[in-house]
Design an enzyme around this catalytic site. Structure first.
Site, short mmCIF file in Angstrom:
data_model
loop_
_atom_site.label_atom_id
_atom_site.label_comp_id
_atom_site.label_asym_id
_atom_site.label_seq_id
_atom_site.Cartn_x
_atom_site.Cartn_y
_atom_site.Cartn_z
N TYR A 199 11.43 0.61 -5.60
CA TYR A 199 11.06 -0.34 -6.17
C TYR A 199 12.00 -0.41 -7.63
CZ TYR A 199 7.36 -0.59 -2.94
OH TYR A 199 6.76 -0.73 -1.81
N ASP A 228 -9.99 -10.02 -0.89
CA ASP A 228 -8.59 -10.53 -0.08
C ASP A 228 -8.72 -11.82 0.31
OD1 ASP A 228 -6.34 -8.96 1.18
OD2 ASP A 228 -7.03 -10.20 2.70
N SER A 286 11.93 -1.19 -0.86
CA SER A 286 11.04 -0.79 -0.16
C SER A 286 11.19 0.70 -0.13
CB SER A 286 10.95 -1.03 1.73
OG SER A 286 10.02 -0.35 2.19
N ARG A 287 9.97 1.41 0.20
CA ARG A 287 9.88 2.96 -0.12
C ARG A 287 9.88 3.53 1.37
NH1 ARG A 287 5.11 3.92 -4.68
NH2 ARG A 287 6.18 3.08 -6.58
N HIS A 289 -0.70 -3.21 -7.95
CA HIS A 289 0.06 -4.36 -8.47
C HIS A 289 0.35 -3.98 -10.00
CE1 HIS A 289 -1.79 -7.61 -5.42
NE2 HIS A 289 -0.71 -6.77 -4.94
N LYS A 327 -2.01 -12.11 -4.84
CA LYS A 327 -3.57 -12.13 -5.54
C LYS A 327 -4.21 -10.96 -4.86
CE LYS A 327 -4.69 -13.23 -1.46
NZ LYS A 327 -5.16 -12.33 -0.84
#
Length: 347
Positions: free
Chosen positions: A58, A176, A34-35, A79, A97
């Protein structure tokens, strides 16, 4: 064999995936990245096994030598960038997705994967009951399919995270949620040959409610809807020349289906195999099977199908007037800010 998973990003869907991973034989959460300061540590503590590593970036996650496969759970617009990080580190990828915002970016992503396994995380296509309905339909058990109706939507509250509302992150009902009715129609009726669409847009330019009419190579048609403003039915049906198959809410991970033959008694269709967790576990198990067999792509979510459906969504967006920065940007140059804390999600 144990498969060690690395989870990239810690938003809502990452939590759901990690919870279901506990139900998958031979799977463990090896690492999370995680950032957001502290987020990876909290996530690893909640879902890990004591030896799960928490990475503050990451880059560190994908470089972890104990990670066998990376699950990319960041917002849509990121992505391509994040999958490429994993590929550069030699890691196969399961990517949430939609795989990317546009078909062009998906083509670039698959090209970056090369011979490494890469699959869009369309968990519905791995759900044992949805697969059973598809298998029996294609086998002719229910006659010839002629129509599909499918809907998925929910009310997005004002407190929703940026992923759900910011155009630069790929927000909107179609990408979404609408991807589920579209994929369902593709699974049951075959390839699309054309679409018509209508939508209501927000002032920011994202789509709030979308209705799609599809044509398929078989001559069948589909009527598909999605919403960010309404408590929609979230159900699906397949009409054939002999009757109708009904899938209740939530059709993309249904508890059962019902075959209603014309002039006959309804017949309940049950899942032929266990559902692992909520069903995300079946997706993870399928990926592990593919990796064990040395496959570069999934037979359940093949690359060609992912590209086809992204192309269909590109067409729909052109029709309804939804435009993202990714439509103009060259592949791999999206630099939208990250908001990892997802809010409501159709899963």
């Amino acid at each position: 064999m144990t498969t060690s998973w690395g989870i990239l990003a810690t938003g809502r869907i990452a939590h759901s995936f990690a919870a279901d991973l506990r139900h998958v034989p031979g799977a463990r959460l090896g690492a999370v990245g995680s950032r957001t300061p502290g987020s990876a540590e909290t996530f690893a503590h909640e879902y890990g096994d004591g030896s799960t590593r928490a990475h503050p970036s990451y880059d560190a996650l994908v470089a972890d030598p104990d990670v066998d496969v990376v699950y990319v759970a960041s917002p849509h617009a990121l992505h391509l960038e994040h999958a490429r990080l994993a590929f550069a580190a030699g890691k196969p990828v399961l990517c949430e997705k939609p795989l990317t915002i546009t078909r062009a970016d998906a083509e670039a992503l698959f090209e970056s994967a090369g011979d490494l396994f890469c699959m869009e995380a369309m968990w519905m296509a791995c759900h044992p009951l949805v697969r059973e309905v598809q298998r029996r339909l294609l086998a002719g058990d229910f006659g010839t399919p002629r129509q599909v109706h499918a809907d998925l939507g929910f009310v997005v509250p004002e407190t929703a995270g940026a992923r759900m509302v910011e155009r630069d992150l790929g927000a909107g009902a179609l990408l979404d949620m609408g991807i589920y009715p579209l994929t369902f129609a593709r699974m049951m009726l075959g390839p699309f040959t054309g679409v018509a669409a209508s939508a209501d847009l927000a002032g920011s330019g994202i789509d709030l409610d979308v209705a799609v009419a599809g044509r398929h190579e078989s001559g069948a048609v589909s009527a598909l809807t999605t919403s960010m403003t309404a408590k929609s039915p979230r159900s699906a049906s397949i009409a054939t020349d002999l009757g109708r198959i009904d899938l209740p809410a939530d059709f993309h991970h249904p508890p059962y289906a019902v075959w209603n033959p014309a002039g006959g008694e309804p017949q309940r269709i049950q899942t032929p195999a266990p559902v692992l967790g909520t069903g995300l576990g079946n997706e993870a198990a399928h990926v592990q099977d593919c990796l064990r067999d040395g496959l570069a792509e999934s037979p359940l979510v093949p690359r060609a199908q992912t590209l086809e459906l992204l192309g269909v969504m590109d067409d729909i967006r052109r029709i309804i007037g939804v435009h993202y920065p990714a439509d103009d940007a060259s592949a791999g140059q999206q630099t939208a800010p990250v908001d990892e804390v997802g809010r409501p999600h159709p899963r």
